[in-house]
Scaffold this motif. Sequence first.
Motif, PDB file in Angstrom:
ATOM      1  N   TYR A 150    -104.626 -97.026  18.668  1.00  0.00           N
ATOM      2  CA  TYR A 150    -103.342 -97.903  18.380  1.00  0.00           C
ATOM      3  C   TYR A 150    -103.973 -99.244  18.219  1.00  0.00           C
ATOM      4  O   TYR A 150    -105.313 -99.435  18.251  1.00  0.00           O
ATOM      5  CB  TYR A 150    -102.495 -97.752  19.904  1.00  0.00           C
ATOM      6  N   ILE A 209     -92.715-101.308  19.679  1.00  0.00           N
ATOM      7  CA  ILE A 209     -93.583-100.209  19.417  1.00  0.00           C
ATOM      8  C   ILE A 209     -93.108 -99.543  18.027  1.00  0.00           C
ATOM      9  O   ILE A 209     -92.049 -99.166  17.868  1.00  0.00           O
ATOM     10  CB  ILE A 209     -93.712 -99.301  20.445  1.00  0.00           C
ATOM     11  N   VAL A 253     -90.024 -96.043  22.192  1.00  0.00           N
ATOM     12  CA  VAL A 253     -90.457 -96.142  20.735  1.00  0.00           C
ATOM     13  C   VAL A 253     -89.321 -96.864  20.019  1.00  0.00           C
ATOM     14  O   VAL A 253     -88.412 -96.147  20.096  1.00  0.00           O
ATOM     15  CB  VAL A 253     -90.854 -95.046  19.858  1.00  0.00           C
ATOM     16  N   GLY A 268     -96.810-103.115  18.910  1.00  0.00           N
ATOM     17  CA  GLY A 268     -98.022-102.246  19.008  1.00  0.00           C
ATOM     18  C   GLY A 268     -97.704-101.111  18.147  1.00  0.00           C
ATOM     19  O   GLY A 268     -96.398-100.604  18.029  1.00  0.00           O
ATOM     20  N   VAL A 302     -97.622 -94.596  24.321  1.00  0.00           N
ATOM     21  CA  VAL A 302     -96.568 -95.756  24.437  1.00  0.00           C
ATOM     22  C   VAL A 302     -96.513 -96.213  26.069  1.00  0.00           C
ATOM     23  O   VAL A 302     -96.449 -97.359  26.186  1.00  0.00           O
ATOM     24  CB  VAL A 302     -95.351 -94.841  24.150  1.00  0.00           C
ATOM     25  N   ARG A 315     -96.465-100.012  26.587  1.00  0.00           N
ATOM     26  CA  ARG A 315     -95.101-100.691  26.233  1.00  0.00           C
ATOM     27  C   ARG A 315     -95.034-101.975  26.853  1.00  0.00           C
ATOM     28  O   ARG A 315     -94.222-103.000  26.551  1.00  0.00           O
ATOM     29  CB  ARG A 315     -94.392 -99.660  26.973  1.00  0.00           C
ATOM     30  N   ILE A 335    -102.466-103.920  18.655  1.00  0.00           N
ATOM     31  CA  ILE A 335    -101.516-104.640  18.910  1.00  0.00           C
ATOM     32  C   ILE A 335    -101.740-105.930  17.975  1.00  0.00           C
ATOM     33  O   ILE A 335    -102.752-106.267  17.886  1.00  0.00           O
ATOM     34  CB  ILE A 335    -101.660-105.011  20.449  1.00  0.00           C
TER      35      ILE A 335
END
Length: 520
Positions: free
Chosen positions: A154, A210, A249, A165, A200, A204, A156
């Motif tokens: 992932y 996200i 999400v 994200g 996630v 989060r 950010i």
Amino acid sequence: MKNTINKPVLLSLAAALISVSSNALAEVHNITLLHTNDIESVYEPVDAFWNPNITRIGGIPYLATLIKETRAKEKTSFLLDAGDIFTGSLSKKTKGKLSFDLYSAMGYDAITLGNHEFEYGWETLKQNMPRAAYPVLNANIKFEQNDAPFAQPYTILERDGVRVGVIGVMGIDAFYNTMWKGNRKGLTIDDPIETTQYWVDKIRDEVDMIVVLTHQNKTAPMQTDKEADPEVQRGFDEDYDMAGKLTGVDVIFGGHSDHGLWKPVVHPKTGTIIGLTFGQGKYLGYTKFAVDTDKHDVKLLEGKLIPVESDKLKKDEKTSQLIETARAKHPELKQILATLDKTAYRSYYRESNVGNLVADMMREAAKADISMISSGSIRVDLNKGPVTMENIMDLFPFTDKLSLVELTGKQVKALLEYSYTLPYGLAQFSGIEAKYDSQRPEGNRLLALKVNGSTVDDDQVYKVATYSYAASGGDGYQVFAEGTMLSETGSITQVLIDHLKAHQKVSVPALGRQIDVSKQ
């Protein structure tokens, strides 16, 4: 008289002032997410013959201009891609380096890996990924040896006080059934939904929204006008299923199926928003959101697909120069191999004349009784007139070799029955005459079959030429793995090049080898 205010009143006023101050600090940001998927190195515009309102559509230099013009109008924007940035002649020549450079030049903020990024082997991909001026994501492909992630799970992204994200994942089918096992040897894949939920939950609280970039759903149809042909549209079932099962999400941008959504779909259970763009760089996905950074609240304001109308856009200089520089290093791509007497076009669920043409060339080269190639392996149409080296390398951009496999007549029938379930489009053949009924139950659709003019004998052995990925059981063609491998020679691409050079003036074969009686 002295004014006095009692203590409870003072506390109440203080609380009100704090509340006002807090609300003043909380800000709702308008955030624009632009997205693409499955561009697959389409450098030049294509004729939009299916759309009376558009003459030409797509082409990376024109998409780049549209992206710049759109972002210039938006206060805060992010640009994302859901995979398949490789494929085609120049991508193959540069081992994907050109593709990474083009996406850097276009200003992408993050992409996820597609199956095409593994076309030159995972080692080459891993070596060239650092060229990208943006995170290249995937959370669920891992090394078998130590369970270590293959790519960054992932990222950010932060801009103008908003933190987004972004997580990338690939579907199980996309990994196993559309990627040659030699290119993924030593890798494995985890469940995309479970993996996504894990990340996630991890991030989060650190972000305001996200986004999940997926490369899943059913494999894309290789048909230029697919957006206008509902019969071949593959949908977005895996994205929709994922949207209903994940919590936390906000957005899923999908790829792989080359499906498109003219407007984003909002899942009724979770409120997760889903977007796809039809692929090949013909449309730019546009979604605008109101993001409350204090409440972690995300609301969709607008969503649409913006066509890349090439004739109305200037060609972007930076991406054009990258493409032309790569072409200049490989002048052999401009070589004219032959001329065609008419256009050879693709049909994904039906017999196509370009499929017949390719299959004929493979059968002749292998000295086989039959040859087969999947519709999904044929990546472009061929226009009437001169055919260049670049055209052929774009037509079949893969590294597959020409395989010759012995199958019994019974196995040949099973091969056609599987093809008539249309798993990856209708397989294209040379050497056969078949009648089938697409409306009958699966496994019982083949009505009659001749090979080179004679009715098939279940016990007779036939030599069948195909591409090495299918010969190893890829695309679900397990029947080849049950046969006897006789040989595996030069690349399919070279077979096509050699044939065209030898014949120079080529007649495109007529249709009529596979007749669906339900359509008569």
